[in-house]
Motif scaffolding. Structure first.
Motif, PDB file in Angstrom:
ATOM      1  N   ALA A 276     -32.863  24.821 -70.457  1.00 48.71           N
ATOM      2  CA  ALA A 276     -33.530  25.589 -69.399  1.00 48.71           C
ATOM      3  C   ALA A 276     -33.728  24.750 -68.141  1.00 48.71           C
ATOM      4  N   LEU A 277     -34.183  23.506 -68.298  1.00 52.96           N
ATOM      5  CA  LEU A 277     -34.409  22.650 -67.127  1.00 52.96           C
ATOM      6  C   LEU A 277     -33.092  22.326 -66.423  1.00 52.96           C
ATOM      7  N   ALA A 278     -32.040  22.047 -67.198  1.00 49.37           N
ATOM      8  CA  ALA A 278     -30.738  21.753 -66.587  1.00 49.37           C
ATOM      9  C   ALA A 278     -30.214  22.951 -65.808  1.00 49.37           C
ATOM     10  N   ALA A 279     -30.407  24.165 -66.338  1.00 50.97           N
ATOM     11  CA  ALA A 279     -29.960  25.367 -65.633  1.00 50.97           C
ATOM     12  C   ALA A 279     -30.695  25.531 -64.303  1.00 50.97           C
ATOM     13  N   LEU A 280     -32.000  25.264 -64.307  1.00 51.63           N
ATOM     14  CA  LEU A 280     -32.784  25.375 -63.070  1.00 51.63           C
ATOM     15  C   LEU A 280     -32.328  24.347 -62.031  1.00 51.63           C
ATOM     16  N   LEU A 281     -32.108  23.111 -62.468  1.00 54.78           N
ATOM     17  CA  LEU A 281     -31.656  22.071 -61.544  1.00 54.78           C
ATOM     18  C   LEU A 281     -30.267  22.377 -60.996  1.00 54.78           C
ATOM     19  N   ASN A 282     -29.410  22.902 -61.837  1.00 52.39           N
ATOM     20  CA  ASN A 282     -28.069  23.267 -61.378  1.00 52.39           C
ATOM     21  C   ASN A 282     -28.139  24.371 -60.329  1.00 52.39           C
ATOM     22  N   GLY A 283     -29.075  25.308 -60.539  1.00 56.75           N
ATOM     23  CA  GLY A 283     -29.266  26.372 -59.553  1.00 56.75           C
ATOM     24  C   GLY A 283     -29.750  25.831 -58.219  1.00 56.75           C
TER      25      GLY A 283
ATOM     26  N   SER B  56     -25.615  29.151 -63.185  1.00 58.16           N
ATOM     27  CA  SER B  56     -26.911  28.612 -63.599  1.00 58.16           C
ATOM     28  C   SER B  56     -27.813  29.705 -64.154  1.00 58.16           C
ATOM     29  N   ALA B  57     -27.838  30.864 -63.502  1.00 52.99           N
ATOM     30  CA  ALA B  57     -28.664  31.978 -63.979  1.00 52.99           C
ATOM     31  C   ALA B  57     -28.198  32.458 -65.350  1.00 52.99           C
ATOM     32  N   PHE B  58     -26.890  32.518 -65.532  1.00 58.39           N
ATOM     33  CA  PHE B  58     -26.350  32.959 -66.819  1.00 58.39           C
ATOM     34  C   PHE B  58     -26.747  31.999 -67.933  1.00 58.39           C
ATOM     35  N   ASP B  59     -26.662  30.704 -67.678  1.00 53.97           N
ATOM     36  CA  ASP B  59     -27.000  29.727 -68.713  1.00 53.97           C
ATOM     37  C   ASP B  59     -28.489  29.706 -69.031  1.00 53.97           C
ATOM     38  N   LEU B  60     -29.317  30.112 -68.085  1.00 55.92           N
ATOM     39  CA  LEU B  60     -30.746  30.248 -68.383  1.00 55.92           C
ATOM     40  C   LEU B  60     -30.964  31.355 -69.416  1.00 55.92           C
ATOM     41  N   LEU B  61     -30.213  32.441 -69.295  1.00 52.24           N
ATOM     42  CA  LEU B  61     -30.270  33.514 -70.289  1.00 52.24           C
ATOM     43  C   LEU B  61     -29.746  33.049 -71.646  1.00 52.24           C
ATOM     44  N   VAL B  62     -28.706  32.223 -71.617  1.00 51.69           N
ATOM     45  CA  VAL B  62     -28.161  31.670 -72.862  1.00 51.69           C
ATOM     46  C   VAL B  62     -29.215  30.823 -73.569  1.00 51.69           C
ATOM     47  N   ALA B  63     -29.987  30.056 -72.807  1.00 51.67           N
ATOM     48  CA  ALA B  63     -31.043  29.224 -73.395  1.00 51.67           C
ATOM     49  C   ALA B  63     -32.073  30.082 -74.123  1.00 51.67           C
ATOM     50  N   ILE B  64     -32.416  31.225 -73.542  1.00 49.60           N
ATOM     51  CA  ILE B  64     -33.378  32.127 -74.175  1.00 49.60           C
ATOM     52  C   ILE B  64     -32.810  32.692 -75.469  1.00 49.60           C
ATOM     53  N   GLY B  65     -31.534  33.088 -75.435  1.00 50.97           N
ATOM     54  CA  GLY B  65     -30.893  33.578 -76.648  1.00 50.97           C
ATOM     55  C   GLY B  65     -30.843  32.519 -77.735  1.00 50.97           C
ATOM     56  N   PHE B  66     -30.596  31.281 -77.346  1.00 49.02           N
ATOM     57  CA  PHE B  66     -30.551  30.172 -78.306  1.00 49.02           C
ATOM     58  C   PHE B  66     -31.874  30.006 -79.042  1.00 49.02           C
TER      59      PHE B  66
END
Length: 420
Positions: A96-103, A184-194
């Motif tokens: 989640a943090l990596a996705a936010l930083l990438n965004g 980045s937004a898509f991977d944040l959703l992936v983190a939630i699914g994980f």
């Protein structure tokens, strides 16, 4: 009663039957997807970075190389931290943090700041790879570990592929900043699914406090091991070659010789789909035939693919990239599963050292090879990478002869390595 060891896989057949294996495999597949898509989504953007910020081809690799370097450093500590913080929460927070930083990086106008934020996103991702391997080693019976590890590596392959293709297509239709924000937004959703899929650890035992001496002794013991340093050299050499080819192929394919568009180059990188299948098959094959023969075979196949990329016929180059990808993921999946066997009681520390070598190879070799590309062209880069591949073959042969596990583990997990 004594508490269970953190490194012992479940042995009870009833517990084994109740294990939500499908959820674990899918969750770790998602973790692998998110890690590689976030880390390598900037790889097809290197020519865009060079044009937008006026930097050289070698310098344009810094948002990728420093991110993988930061990841390598973080991995070195993440395995140890997970002994105190737990596996599942640390992996979720990292993605989640990596996705936010990438965004955030998508909206930064200055080159130096973008590079720094990308490096921070790599550090954030460090909580995933080493911990994922340890979670699998703890929660799964030994005879199912190879297949699950192969699927996790397959998630890495799928994430790398979709990161490259998605970024290439989005960049052609919009611009690289929009593409980076969407990924980045898509991977944040992936983190939630994980985190919703992955069951809490059943065999993890939290350690109270941070015992630095314990961690240093564990790392030191692995580095003095008769065979583990040979195993750690393999991901450094193979990943360095793999990333070098993918880093600079875009410059060659998009340059005057072939003049391909970003979308066309992205489709060529869909060779990653073969890596998804190969890593899963390699995991099963390693369980059945042993790690040594599979690592050797994968490395040899990667060498053939690397040589084919030195030609000037586009179909042959594409076929070479496909073979290199298949060979890399075969060797990496089998070598990854070897860590749990040789790591014994301190699996998390062995995994952190293995992945430290893996991502240092990506970071250091991925940048150094840019010098060969700039000063000698593609043939010089291929020659440099061939030397690395031959060294990997030598290391794999040493392991096959001395630390091979040609017979399956059996139901009760790994036995002590020869010479221990």
């Amino acid at each position: 009663m004594s508490r269970p060891s953190a490194s012992v896989a479940p042995l009870d057949s009833t517990a084994d039957a109740a294990l939500p294996l499908g959820r674990i495999r899918l969750a770790l597949f998602l973790a692998g997807f998110a890690t590689f898509s976030l880390l390598y989504c900037v790889q097809p953007l290197l020519p865009e970075f060079a044009r937008s910020f006026g930097v050289s081809a070698a310098a344009s690799s810094l948002p990728l190389s420093l991110a993988t370097g930061g990841l390598a450093i973080a991995i070195f500590c993440a395995g140890a931290l997970s002994e105190n913080l737990g596996r599942r929460g640390l992996m979720f927070g990292s993605i989640a943090l990596a996705a936010l930083l990438n965004g955030i990086a998508a909206f930064i106008p200055h080159w130096e700041t973008l590079v720094v934020v990308r490096a921070l996103s790599g550090i954030a991702l460090g909580g995933v790879p080493a911990v994922a391997m340890v979670y699998l080693a703890e929660e799964l019976p030994a005879h199912k570990l190879g297949a699950a590890t192969g699927l996790y590596v397959g998630g890495n392959a799928f994430g790398g592929m979709m990161g490259r293709i998605g970024m290439s297509v989005l960049t052609d239709h919009f611009d690289w900043r929009t593409a980076l924000a969407v990924m980045s937004a898509f991977d944040l959703l992936v983190a939630i699914g994980f985190v919703l899929l992955l069951p809490p650890s059943r065999n993890f035992v939290r350690r109270a406090g941070v015992n630095l001496r314990f961690h240093l002794q564990a790392w030191g013991g692995h580095l003095r091991h008769r065979y583990l340093p040979w195993l750690f050299s393999i991901p450094f050499l193979l990943m360095g070659t793999f990333v070098s080819v993918y880093n600079y192929a875009g410059f060659r394919l998009g340059g005057p010789e072939f003049g391909l568009s970003q979308s066309q180059i992205g489709l060529i990188f869909s060779a990653y789909v073969f890596g998804i299948v190969a890593s899963s098959v390699a995991g099963v094959g390693a369980d059945r035939f042993g790690r040594g023969p599979v690592v050797l075979g994968g490395t040899a196949l990667a060498i053939v693919g690397l040589v084919l990329t030195a030609t000037h016929a586009l179909p042959v180059i594409i076929f070479g990239i496909v073979l290199l990808t298949i060979g890399f993921f075969i060797a990496h999946a089998a070598a990854s599963a070897w860590v749990g066997r040789l790591g014994q009681a301190s699996k998390s520390h062995a995994a952190s050292l293995y992945l430290l070598a893996y991502y240092v190879g990506s970071s250091v070799v991925g940048s150094v090879s840019g010098w060969f590309w700039q000063h000698g062209g593609w043939s010089a880069l291929v020659g440099f990478c061939l030397v690395l591949q031959v060294l990997a073959l030598i290391a794999a042969q040493v392991l096959r002869k001395g630390a091979d596990d040609s017979k399956p583990y059996g139901r009760f997990g790994p036995q002590p390595a020869r010479g221990e």
